[in-house]
Enzyme design. Structure first.
Site, short mmCIF file in Angstrom:
data_model
loop_
_atom_site.label_atom_id
_atom_site.label_comp_id
_atom_site.label_asym_id
_atom_site.label_seq_id
_atom_site.Cartn_x
_atom_site.Cartn_y
_atom_site.Cartn_z
N HIS A 127 44.03 46.72 40.26
CA HIS A 127 42.84 47.54 40.03
C HIS A 127 42.49 48.21 41.36
O HIS A 127 41.97 47.58 42.27
CB HIS A 127 41.69 46.66 39.52
CG HIS A 127 40.42 47.41 39.31
ND1 HIS A 127 39.25 46.79 38.94
CD2 HIS A 127 40.11 48.73 39.42
CE1 HIS A 127 38.29 47.69 38.83
NE2 HIS A 127 38.79 48.87 39.13
N GLY A 135 32.38 47.13 44.04
CA GLY A 135 32.01 46.81 45.42
C GLY A 135 32.19 45.35 45.77
O GLY A 135 32.97 45.02 46.65
N ARG A 148 31.69 40.93 44.49
CA ARG A 148 31.50 39.90 43.47
C ARG A 148 30.05 39.46 43.35
O ARG A 148 29.26 39.70 44.24
CB ARG A 148 32.29 38.64 43.86
CG ARG A 148 33.73 38.76 43.66
CD ARG A 148 34.35 37.42 43.98
NE ARG A 148 35.80 37.60 44.04
CZ ARG A 148 36.62 36.72 44.55
NH1 ARG A 148 36.15 35.60 45.07
NH2 ARG A 148 37.91 36.94 44.55
N GLY A 149 29.78 38.73 42.26
CA GLY A 149 28.51 38.05 42.13
C GLY A 149 27.36 38.93 41.70
O GLY A 149 26.19 38.54 41.82
N ASP A 207 34.83 44.23 33.62
CA ASP A 207 34.91 43.65 34.96
C ASP A 207 33.54 43.70 35.61
O ASP A 207 32.98 44.78 35.80
CB ASP A 207 35.92 44.46 35.79
CG ASP A 207 36.04 43.97 37.23
OD1 ASP A 207 35.27 43.09 37.65
OD2 ASP A 207 36.92 44.50 37.94
N GLY A 218 35.30 36.50 38.24
CA GLY A 218 35.46 36.00 39.60
C GLY A 218 34.55 34.82 39.87
O GLY A 218 34.96 33.66 39.80
N SER A 219 33.27 35.12 40.12
CA SER A 219 32.34 34.08 40.57
C SER A 219 32.21 32.93 39.58
O SER A 219 32.12 31.77 40.00
CB SER A 219 30.94 34.69 40.76
OG SER A 219 31.03 35.83 41.54
#
Ligand SMILES: O=C(CO)[C@H](O)[C@H](O)COP(=O)(O)O
Length: 188
Positions: free
Chosen positions: A30, A106, A108-109, A135, A157-158
């Protein structure tokens, strides 16, 4: 159903999960970059299976799609939250995956943007066999919204990395997506 843990290349957790889950790695790059044209060949040489670029980052999506295919990769096309889905639609028959960002690209979280779900739903209705990925901020609390809207690929992710039991989070996320996809195919 593809499941895409969003973890840095070579991270020991992903390597260990791949071993434990017996998955063949599928590398979707990506590319949240400007001038995505310049990285097509290097990514193909590095062994990427799919090259996902941002529609906002190129002036000639058609030429870029062609180049990615000629380099032997599948094509993913991403849109940021501010980009309408109609902007992506003309390319939908030429791509393998549409990626609807549910945070500003930009880091995560960030908080999941539920108001992106109508885009996913619209794409699923118009293009029933297209892979649709979401995403940003996707985890056990938000995954069902994505799956119900029609996403069959998620990036998380997180929610995985912060869990004490990443494997059970992965299994949970996967099951929710699979069940929603099954329900959709029965309703067709
Ligand atoms: O790359 C991203 C944003 O630019 C991803 O949204 C992010 O890394 C996914 O992680 P999380 O699940 O924590 O949102």
């Amino acid at each position: 159903m593809h499941f895409v843990p969003n973890i840095t290349f070579g991270h020991p957790v992903v390597e260990s999960l791949q071993k434990q889950l017996g998955q063949d790695p599928f590398f979707d790059m990506h590319m949240m970059v400007s001038r995505p044209e310049q990285w097509v060949k290097p990514m193909a040489v590095a062994g990427a299976n799919q090259y996902t670029f941002h529609l906002e980052a190129t002036e000639n999506p058609g030429a870029l799609i062609k180049d990615i295919r000629e380099n032997g990769m599948k094509v993913g096309l991403a849109i940021k939250p501010g980009t309408t889905v109609e902007y992506l639609a003309p390319w939908a028959h030429q791509i393998d995956m549409a990626l609807v960002m549910t945070v500003e690209p930009g880091f995560r979280g960030q908080k999941f943007m539920e108001d992106m779900m109508p885009k996913v739903h619209w794409l699923r209705t118009q293009f029933p066999s297209l892979d649709i990925e979401v995403d940003g901020g996707v985890g056990p609390d938000t995954n069902h919204k994505c799956a119900e809207a029609g996403a069959n690929m998620i990036v998380s992710g997180s929610a995985i990395m912060r869990s004490e039991d990443p494997r059970s989070v992965i299994n949970l996320l996967r099951n929710v997506c699979s069940e929603a996809a099954q329900k959709r195919s029965l309703n067709r």
